[in-house]
Write an enzyme that holds these catalytic residues in place. Structure first.
Site, PDB file in Angstrom:
ATOM      1  N   HIS A 321      17.210  58.206  35.393  1.00  0.00           N
ATOM      2  CA  HIS A 321      17.981  57.732  34.241  1.00  0.00           C
ATOM      3  C   HIS A 321      17.290  58.213  32.977  1.00  0.00           C
ATOM      4  O   HIS A 321      16.063  58.269  32.930  1.00  0.00           O
ATOM      5  CB  HIS A 321      18.041  56.196  34.240  1.00  0.00           C
ATOM      6  CG  HIS A 321      19.109  55.634  33.358  1.00  0.00           C
ATOM      7  ND1 HIS A 321      18.915  55.459  32.005  1.00  0.00           N
ATOM      8  CD2 HIS A 321      20.370  55.232  33.623  1.00  0.00           C
ATOM      9  CE1 HIS A 321      20.027  54.961  31.490  1.00  0.00           C
ATOM     10  NE2 HIS A 321      20.925  54.810  32.439  1.00  0.00           N
ATOM     11  N   ASP A 379      24.291  53.107  39.548  1.00  0.00           N
ATOM     12  CA  ASP A 379      25.333  53.697  40.387  1.00  0.00           C
ATOM     13  C   ASP A 379      24.977  53.750  41.860  1.00  0.00           C
ATOM     14  O   ASP A 379      25.836  54.009  42.695  1.00  0.00           O
ATOM     15  CB  ASP A 379      25.635  55.127  39.902  1.00  0.00           C
ATOM     16  CG  ASP A 379      26.222  55.111  38.520  1.00  0.00           C
ATOM     17  OD1 ASP A 379      27.130  54.308  38.289  1.00  0.00           O
ATOM     18  OD2 ASP A 379      25.768  55.896  37.666  1.00  0.00           O
TER      19      ASP A 379
HETATM   20  N1  ACO Z   1      16.929  64.063  41.907  1.00  0.00           N
HETATM   21  C1  ACO Z   1      15.903  64.951  41.883  1.00  0.00           C
HETATM   22  N2  ACO Z   1      15.167  65.229  40.803  1.00  0.00           N
HETATM   23  C2  ACO Z   1      15.472  64.581  39.673  1.00  0.00           C
HETATM   24  C3  ACO Z   1      16.515  63.642  39.609  1.00  0.00           C
HETATM   25  C4  ACO Z   1      17.253  63.393  40.767  1.00  0.00           C
HETATM   26  N3  ACO Z   1      18.255  62.515  40.776  1.00  0.00           N
HETATM   27  N4  ACO Z   1      16.614  63.154  38.371  1.00  0.00           N
HETATM   28  C5  ACO Z   1      15.656  63.767  37.648  1.00  0.00           C
HETATM   29  N5  ACO Z   1      14.956  64.621  38.447  1.00  0.00           N
HETATM   30  C6  ACO Z   1      13.781  65.416  38.036  1.00  0.00           C
HETATM   31  C7  ACO Z   1      14.168  66.604  37.197  1.00  0.00           C
HETATM   32  O1  ACO Z   1      14.428  67.739  37.981  1.00  0.00           O
HETATM   33  C8  ACO Z   1      12.961  66.753  36.329  1.00  0.00           C
HETATM   34  O2  ACO Z   1      11.962  67.373  37.099  1.00  0.00           O
HETATM   35  P1  ACO Z   1      10.897  68.367  36.402  1.00  0.00           P
HETATM   36  O3  ACO Z   1      10.158  67.526  35.407  1.00  0.00           O
HETATM   37  O4  ACO Z   1      10.058  68.852  37.524  1.00  0.00           O
HETATM   38  O5  ACO Z   1      11.718  69.447  35.762  1.00  0.00           O
HETATM   39  C9  ACO Z   1      12.507  65.322  36.089  1.00  0.00           C
HETATM   40  O6  ACO Z   1      12.973  64.583  37.227  1.00  0.00           O
HETATM   41  C10 ACO Z   1      13.052  64.705  34.814  1.00  0.00           C
HETATM   42  O7  ACO Z   1      14.484  64.781  34.874  1.00  0.00           O
HETATM   43  P2  ACO Z   1      15.433  65.081  33.631  1.00  0.00           P
HETATM   44  O8  ACO Z   1      16.615  65.830  34.103  1.00  0.00           O
HETATM   45  O9  ACO Z   1      14.637  65.673  32.523  1.00  0.00           O
HETATM   46  O10 ACO Z   1      15.845  63.630  33.207  1.00  0.00           O
HETATM   47  P3  ACO Z   1      17.048  63.269  32.272  1.00  0.00           P
HETATM   48  O11 ACO Z   1      16.664  62.041  31.571  1.00  0.00           O
HETATM   49  O12 ACO Z   1      17.458  64.420  31.438  1.00  0.00           O
HETATM   50  O13 ACO Z   1      18.243  63.019  33.305  1.00  0.00           O
HETATM   51  C11 ACO Z   1      19.735  61.970  34.770  1.00  0.00           C
HETATM   52  C12 ACO Z   1      18.630  61.788  33.728  1.00  0.00           C
HETATM   53  C13 ACO Z   1      20.845  62.904  34.241  1.00  0.00           C
HETATM   54  C14 ACO Z   1      20.371  60.604  35.053  1.00  0.00           C
HETATM   55  C15 ACO Z   1      19.111  62.553  36.050  1.00  0.00           C
HETATM   56  O14 ACO Z   1      18.093  61.702  36.530  1.00  0.00           O
HETATM   57  C16 ACO Z   1      20.138  62.800  37.152  1.00  0.00           C
HETATM   58  O15 ACO Z   1      20.779  63.856  37.151  1.00  0.00           O
HETATM   59  N6  ACO Z   1      20.340  61.830  38.097  1.00  0.00           N
HETATM   60  C17 ACO Z   1      21.334  61.952  39.104  1.00  0.00           C
HETATM   61  C18 ACO Z   1      22.714  61.631  38.532  1.00  0.00           C
HETATM   62  C19 ACO Z   1      22.922  60.150  38.287  1.00  0.00           C
HETATM   63  O16 ACO Z   1      22.605  59.301  39.128  1.00  0.00           O
HETATM   64  N7  ACO Z   1      23.504  59.828  37.110  1.00  0.00           N
HETATM   65  C20 ACO Z   1      23.806  58.441  36.716  1.00  0.00           C
HETATM   66  C21 ACO Z   1      22.977  57.976  35.558  1.00  0.00           C
HETATM   67  S1  ACO Z   1      23.292  56.277  35.232  1.00  0.00           S
HETATM   68  C22 ACO Z   1      24.668  56.236  34.285  1.00  0.00           C
HETATM   69  O17 ACO Z   1      25.059  57.144  33.610  1.00  0.00           O
HETATM   70  C23 ACO Z   1      25.504  54.979  34.294  1.00  0.00           C
END
Ligand code: ACO
Length: 444
Positions: A321, A379
């Protein structure tokens, strides 16, 4: 469910605290006031920066920018804390009805018994929609996505309530907020009924908000339908957990749309449009697809490996998140709710739920997820719960919209009522062509 809330630091306002920006080229320097919140980071007030220096600030994803003052919701993502008007989400989800939470978000305090009775009464008596509104549904294909139908029909409310909606008048605003909270469940249930070819079911004034919604979705005219109290409680919790989440994309959309004093029902349609995106309200659907794709416990390691592989676009849906770098408090409550719903429906041992629990266990022991502070988000368990209750996946974001509608109206009301309210108008860094002369067509 009760957990000790971590101590949140109350930020002491420091009178006259300021940040000085020095422009080394010219030696010019500007003092920017520092504003203190109740909790959370202090805020550098840059409102006069352009006027005083000719510079803009640049922050396209609002990574460091507070877009407004708000008293509605506070999130401490590092500690996994979510407060509405100062009350912890765990306490509200366990003890309060959705209508009580609506009152809290709209008016700032919990209602007393009389205030709650009056508020419930007024919401209950606004649940019917104008008899002309069902005509709109007929214009949609039966297989239209419920969110497309919601954008159209909630937006259409603006055609019914335009002349008598004066957003500058407190009474006008109050009536609009009541209508929005009351009519959205009726419209969401109609969208569902239309998609499955069943007749619309009228609201029932003897049921509470969550039970009435389930009734409008699952009753049919030819036989009695008794709403299960366990399912009504789960629906209530789902709505409470989604009621508000400070300045998320759809709420910011509603605020900016409303800042021009646009019709509030049209602003709600804008919020629904934004929520529909897979990066916002569509993730619980993606969790379900992912769990189905994984299929069995023995395939979990393969998918965990894929989630960690930077060359693979696959991510563990329902994990991570932007704000929470700890367990999303809403996910913990939904996991419990999911358990109760499955037990009530005699679906204990539901393979997708078992798979989700195992996936969570494995991911939370894995260094990749630990180091990046990736925890289940709201979610992760909501899709399994809603599916067990009988909702198709396409309805999931519509249910999210239903819960979030109160956050949208509360924040819209706060925005309109803010002293010195003005239209939201971001600036930009122009990176296009420099000025150039028009070239006549025959010379290009
Ligand atoms: N699975 C695997 N790796 C992940 C995940 C994941 N679900 N989420 C983040 N990471 C990793 C990224 O690859 C990144 O790795 P790195 O530092 O080696 O490059 C690190 O964790 C940080 O992730 P970011 O993408 O920078 O985090 P951001 O805050 O931009 O993204 C997000 C948050 C979009 C929710 C992301 O965690 C994601 O895509 N999750 C899956 C989708 C999801 O469940 N969305 C619902 C969110 S809740 C809502 O909107 C109600």
């Amino acid at each position: 469910m009760a957990r000790e809330l971590p101590e949140l630091e109350i930020v002491e306002p420091v009178d006259g605290e300021k940040v000085t920006v020095i422009f080394h080229g010219t030696g010019k320097q500007v003092d920017l006031p520092v504003l203190s919140p109740t909790h959370g980071p202090k805020v550098i007030d840059v409102q006069r920066l352009y006027q005083d220096t000719g510079y803009f600030t640049f922050d396209p994803g609002y990574m460091s920018t507070a877009s407004c003052d708000s008293t509605v919701t506070y999130i401490d993502g590092g500690r996994g804390v979510l407060l509405h008007r100062g009350y912890a989400i765990e306490e509200l989800a366990t003890n309060a009805g959705f209508i009580e939470v609506c009152y809290l978000l709209l008016y700032g305090d919990l209602p007393d018994a009389e205030q709650l009775r009056e508020f419930e009464d007024v919401i209950t008596h606004h649940t019917m929609v104008h008899d002309q509104l069902p005509q709109f549904f007929k214009g949609f294909r039966r297989d239209a996505h419920p969110m497309a139908v919601m954008v159209g029909t909630v937006g259409a409310l603006s055609a019914f309530y335009h002349e008598d909606t004066d957003v500058t008048d407190p009474h006008g605003r109050m009536v609009a907020t009541h209508r929005i909270i009351a009519k959205l469940p009726t419209i969401a249930a109609m969208a569902y009924k239309y998609s499955i070819g069943q007749p619309f079911i009228y609201p029932r004034n003897d049921l509470d908000y969550a039970a009435n919604f389930l009734h409008m979705c699952f009753a049919v005219p030819c036989e009695p339908y008794v709403v299960s109290p366990v399912l009504a409680r789960a629906m209530n919790r789902f709505l409470v957990l989604h009621a508000d989440h400070e300045q998320n994309a759809s709420t910011a959309t509603v605020r900016i749309a409303g800042s021009s004093q646009a019709n509030p029902y049209a602003c709600m349609a804008a919020g629904i449009a934004c929520l529909w995106g897979p990066a916002h309200g569509g993730a619980n659907e993606a969790v379900l697809s992912m769990l189905m794709e994984i299929g069995s416990r023995d395939r979990i390691p393969e998918f965990i490996k894929r989630a960690k592989d930077k060359n693979d676009p696959f991510r563990l849906m329902g994990f991570g998140h932007r704000v929470y770098k700890n367990y999303d408090p809403r996910a913990a409550i939904l996991r419990e709710s999911c358990h109760e719903v499955l037990e009530e429906l005699d679906k204990k041992g539901e393979p997708l739920f078992e798979l989700a629990l195992e996936l969570e266990r494995i991911a939370r022991e894995d260094d990749y997820f630990i180091e990046r502070k990736l925890f289940p988000n709201v979610d992760f368990y909501s899709g399994i719960t809603l599916r067990a209750m009988g909702f198709p996946t396409a309805m999931f974001p519509a249910l999210f919209a239903l819960g979030r509608s109160v956050g949208w109206v509360a924040q819209w009301k706060e925005m309109i009522e803010a002293p010195g309210q003005r239209i939201g108008r971001p600036r930009q860094r122009y990176t296009g062509h420099p000025v150039r002369p028009y070239v006549p067509l025959d010379q290009r």
